[in-house]
Design an enzyme around this catalytic site. Structure first.
Site, PDB file in Angstrom:
ATOM      1  CB  CYS A  31      -0.889  -0.003   1.235  1.00  0.00           C
ATOM      2  SG  CYS A  31       0.077   0.025   2.763  1.00  0.00           S
TER       3      CYS A  31
ATOM      4  CG  HIS B  56       3.269  -0.709  12.473  1.00  0.00           C
ATOM      5  ND1 HIS B  56       4.518  -1.255  12.226  1.00  0.00           N
ATOM      6  CD2 HIS B  56       2.398  -1.408  11.717  1.00  0.00           C
ATOM      7  CE1 HIS B  56       4.391  -2.253  11.360  1.00  0.00           C
ATOM      8  NE2 HIS B  56       3.126  -2.361  11.037  1.00  0.00           N
TER       9      HIS B  56
ATOM     10  CD  GLU C 250      -2.688   1.318  13.361  1.00  0.00           C
ATOM     11  OE1 GLU C 250      -3.751   1.948  13.412  1.00  0.00           O
ATOM     12  OE2 GLU C 250      -2.453   0.449  12.494  1.00  0.00           O
TER      13      GLU C 250
ATOM     14  CG  ASN D 244      -2.452  -5.957   6.074  1.00  0.00           C
ATOM     15  OD1 ASN D 244      -2.512  -6.471   4.972  1.00  0.00           O
ATOM     16  ND2 ASN D 244      -1.327  -5.474   6.562  1.00  0.00           N
TER      17      ASN D 244
END
Length: 326
Positions: free
Chosen positions: A20, A82, A134, A232
């Site tokens: 991403c 993160h 995170e 994820n």
């Protein structure tokens, strides 16, 4: 194996998959820091949750540490995608570290929301996984106002001061469906619960889950390329099974695939988490082709064009170098 195997089935390849914008930015940030400053460049925690990426950067001179106190005073340190808490930034300043903040801008957005709601004296219910970097970074922005909601016990036991001044935020890499179901449970307890101004779950997480949902029902097996500490990536396995795949496994490398998984399989779905370079997916496709799955059909769920600028510390440094060179 000599030549191609007898055709046994087909492969559905999820799109989007892999890197991403936030991961790409973080990895490039470490590469650029090594170019500018030379090795070693220290990185607090894994820059992104992927074994291959970390090992590749280590070979180039990146040194991964758990905490800033492991970094020699005055050295260059990169904060991972993160994010970190304000306390970590303070520790870095006390050690005169030259910091490069590679926090994903979508994580920074959640940090800003936490600060703003805390300033307005809200109770913040942060939906996320206990111990995830995170979550620790976000909670550190407003520890007195934030409570973590990870499981059903948390939902049942969380207490707020004023049920009309409570808001939920979330870790960016969760399963969309699971998060919304937790929000529904929290709303049953606190009907006045407010939502963040815009969705906290990142676009890439949602798109990768959507692509898997679109193909899962047709798949006897879904292979998710990613590391076990990548939230994820782990979610993609869960989403595949919930959306109708008969079987699903997480692998870091093609060499981890068990040939027994292919027994009775006609359609294999392949995807990868947001911190996975495409070369690892190519190796999985080669592995499958050699075992009778040469035909690859792409299942497209979304178009991704988002690109994030590099951390400003690197841009400033490049401008200085350019001026020096003139």
């Amino acid at each position: 194996m000599g030549g191609m195997a007898e055709p046994r089935g087909r492969v559905l390849l999820a799109d989007p998959r892999g890197y991403c914008a936030g991961v790409d930015r973080a990895v490039v940030a470490v590469e650029r820091a090594l170019e500018i400053h030379g090795a070693p460049v220290y990185v607090r925690k894994q820059i992104v949750h992927n074994k291959h990426v970390v090992a590749t950067l280590e070979r180039r001179g990146a040194v991964f540490v758990e905490e800033t106190d492991e970094v020699p005073e005055g050295s260059v340190v990169v904060f991972s995608a993160h994010g970190v808490s304000p306390a970590v930034k303070t520790q870095a300043a006390e050690r005169s570290l030259r910091t490069i903040d590679a926090t994903c801008p979508l994580v920074t957005k959640v940090h800003m929301e936490a600060k703003r709601f805390a300033k307005d004296d809200y109770d913040i219910l942060l939906i996320g996984h206990r111990g995830h970097e995170e979550v620790e970074g976000t909670m550190g922005e407003a520890p007195a106002h934030t409570q973590l909601v990870d499981d059903a016990d948390d939902i049942a036991n969380v207490q707020v001061r004023d049920p009309e001044k409570v808001v939920w935020l979330s870790q960016t890499t969760l399963s969309v469906d699971e998060t919304l179901s937790k929000v529904d449970s929290l709303k049953a307890r606190f009907p006045g619960l407010q939502s963040p101004p815009s969705d906290d779950i990142c676009y890439a997480t949602q798109n990768r889950q959507q692509a898997v949902k679109q193909m899962a029902a047709e798949c006897d097996l879904v292979l998710v390329v990613g590391s076990t500490n990548s939230s994820n990536s782990v979610r993609l396995v869960e989403v595949a099974l919930e959306a109708g795949a008969r079987d699903s496994h997480l692998v870091d490398f093609a060499s981890e695939i068990d040939e027994a998984w292919l027994a009775g399989v006609g359609t294999v779905g392949v995807t990868s988490g947001a911190s996975v370079p495409e070369i690892l997916v190519s190796e999985v496709l080669d592995w499958l082709a050699a075992r009778g799955f040469p035909d690859v059909e792409t299942v497209k769920a979304a178009e991704e064009r988002l690109v994030f600028a590099l951390p400003h510390e690197l841009k400033q440094r490049r401008e200085t170098l350019a001026v020096d060179a003139d």
